[in-house]
Write a protein that holds these residues in place. Sequence first.
Motif, mmCIF file in Angstrom:
data_model
loop_
_atom_site.group_PDB
_atom_site.id
_atom_site.type_symbol
_atom_site.label_atom_id
_atom_site.label_comp_id
_atom_site.label_asym_id
_atom_site.label_seq_id
_atom_site.Cartn_x
_atom_site.Cartn_y
_atom_site.Cartn_z
ATOM 1 N N SER A 3 52.680 30.651 36.031
ATOM 2 C CA SER A 3 52.698 29.174 36.143
ATOM 3 C C SER A 3 52.074 28.985 37.502
ATOM 4 C CB SER A 3 54.090 28.343 36.087
ATOM 5 O OG SER A 3 54.142 27.035 36.323
ATOM 6 N N ILE A 53 56.441 32.139 38.955
ATOM 7 C CA ILE A 53 56.030 30.654 39.705
ATOM 8 C C ILE A 53 55.222 31.102 40.961
ATOM 9 C CG2 ILE A 53 56.926 28.701 40.893
ATOM 10 C CD1 ILE A 53 59.260 28.516 38.787
ATOM 11 N N TYR A 59 50.943 23.409 44.026
ATOM 12 C CA TYR A 59 51.795 23.571 42.943
ATOM 13 C C TYR A 59 52.903 22.517 42.857
ATOM 14 C CZ TYR A 59 54.835 25.954 39.645
ATOM 15 O OH TYR A 59 55.696 26.344 38.477
ATOM 16 N N CYS A 65 52.824 21.336 36.604
ATOM 17 C CA CYS A 65 53.261 22.726 37.036
ATOM 18 C C CYS A 65 55.078 22.148 37.414
ATOM 19 C CB CYS A 65 52.777 22.871 38.613
ATOM 20 S SG CYS A 65 51.293 23.444 38.567
ATOM 21 N N ARG A 66 55.085 21.206 37.642
ATOM 22 C CA ARG A 66 56.613 20.583 37.850
ATOM 23 C C ARG A 66 57.392 20.853 36.469
ATOM 24 N NH1 ARG A 66 59.022 15.379 40.993
ATOM 25 N NH2 ARG A 66 61.425 15.741 40.489
ATOM 26 N N GLU A 68 56.461 22.205 33.761
ATOM 27 C CA GLU A 68 56.616 23.838 33.441
ATOM 28 C C GLU A 68 57.866 24.510 34.011
ATOM 29 O OE1 GLU A 68 52.134 25.689 32.385
ATOM 30 O OE2 GLU A 68 53.053 25.701 34.294
ATOM 31 N N ALA A 69 57.915 24.281 35.316
ATOM 32 C CA ALA A 69 58.939 25.052 36.052
ATOM 33 C C ALA A 69 60.314 24.449 35.805
ATOM 34 C CB ALA A 69 58.923 24.943 37.470
ATOM 35 N N GLN A 70 60.433 23.152 35.662
ATOM 36 C CA GLN A 70 61.668 22.727 35.090
ATOM 37 C C GLN A 70 62.244 22.915 33.803
ATOM 38 O OE1 GLN A 70 61.116 18.340 36.219
ATOM 39 N NE2 GLN A 70 61.930 18.588 37.923
ATOM 40 N N ILE A 79 63.130 33.610 36.248
ATOM 41 C CA ILE A 79 62.109 32.908 36.848
ATOM 42 C C ILE A 79 61.840 34.087 38.529
ATOM 43 C CG2 ILE A 79 61.439 31.137 38.771
ATOM 44 C CD1 ILE A 79 62.978 29.175 36.997
ATOM 45 N N PRO A 81 59.530 34.020 41.671
ATOM 46 C CA PRO A 81 58.697 33.447 42.388
ATOM 47 C C PRO A 81 57.800 34.055 43.285
ATOM 48 C CG PRO A 81 60.820 33.036 43.157
ATOM 49 C CD PRO A 81 61.028 33.875 42.194
ATOM 50 N N LEU A 94 60.686 22.293 43.904
ATOM 51 C CA LEU A 94 60.594 23.398 44.072
ATOM 52 C C LEU A 94 61.591 24.316 44.511
ATOM 53 C CD1 LEU A 94 58.488 25.676 43.057
ATOM 54 C CD2 LEU A 94 57.223 25.267 45.099
ATOM 55 N N ILE A 97 64.403 24.557 42.159
ATOM 56 C CA ILE A 97 64.362 25.449 41.141
ATOM 57 C C ILE A 97 64.370 26.757 41.399
ATOM 58 C CG2 ILE A 97 62.731 26.342 39.365
ATOM 59 C CD1 ILE A 97 63.652 23.727 38.559
#
Length: 255
Positions: A3, A53, A59, A65-66, A68-70, A79, A81, A94, A97
């Motif tokens: 992502s 991520i 991002y 993007c938010r 997707e990550a959430q 995850i 990063p 972010l 997350i």
Amino acid sequence: MISYSHKEKALCKQIYDELIKAGYRVWIDFDQMHGNVMDAMAQAIEQSNTVIICMSEQYRKSNYCRAEAQYAFQRERKIVPILLQKQYKPDGWLLFIIGQLLYVDFNKYEFPRAMQMLHKELKVESVVETHTAPVRPKENTVVAHSTAYISPPEILRSSIVSENILEWTQSRVQDWLLGHNLRQLSRLFTDCDGRSLMYLSKYINNCESQQVLKVLEADSLRRINESISLIELSCFHSLMHEHKKRLQSMYSSNT
């Protein structure tokens, strides 16, 4: 799944190419998404075990993007990063997350070294992951989005692994550390073989605890720019104690 923001497209293409070379099966499309965007994003995450991520200011500002990550966080996906923008520190949603997760800084390290660290993070999951099939978009939906679906390469392991830690290679040590989720120590002990671990364990046992912590903390900050994890260090100490008892048992049975 990767992502990222399209502002980091060039670097993400490099990462994609390296994953392919390493034997990962990756589906990716670098164009912008069209059609039913949210359905395609949700389907991608649901069929992935790991989400990489790619952190940057752009991002954090991207609504897609938010989302997707959430959603990956809500679905309890692993995850991983990575930091792509110089001098950027995760903030806002972010930071929430990623929490206390360790991340790979592609600005601090040379690209080959950063990729090596990323492989280690993915390797923990790849031991137990099954291959992830590429997402098949719904009819009339053109998927062209900043995501990649990653299946780990086949890991060739010997059916018989020596239990004698003194015979372990650097690669075997890395497998052992990652297998026990000692990720920070795997980065710190990159050049250690089994015999080195035994010497280190002996040093920890024979020296004053405060002195040991001070030395390890300084070495950790110098080599990986992270404070030493007391939790990982405690687990390492306990595991090494078990290996010492096993070695003593092996030697006593041979005499």
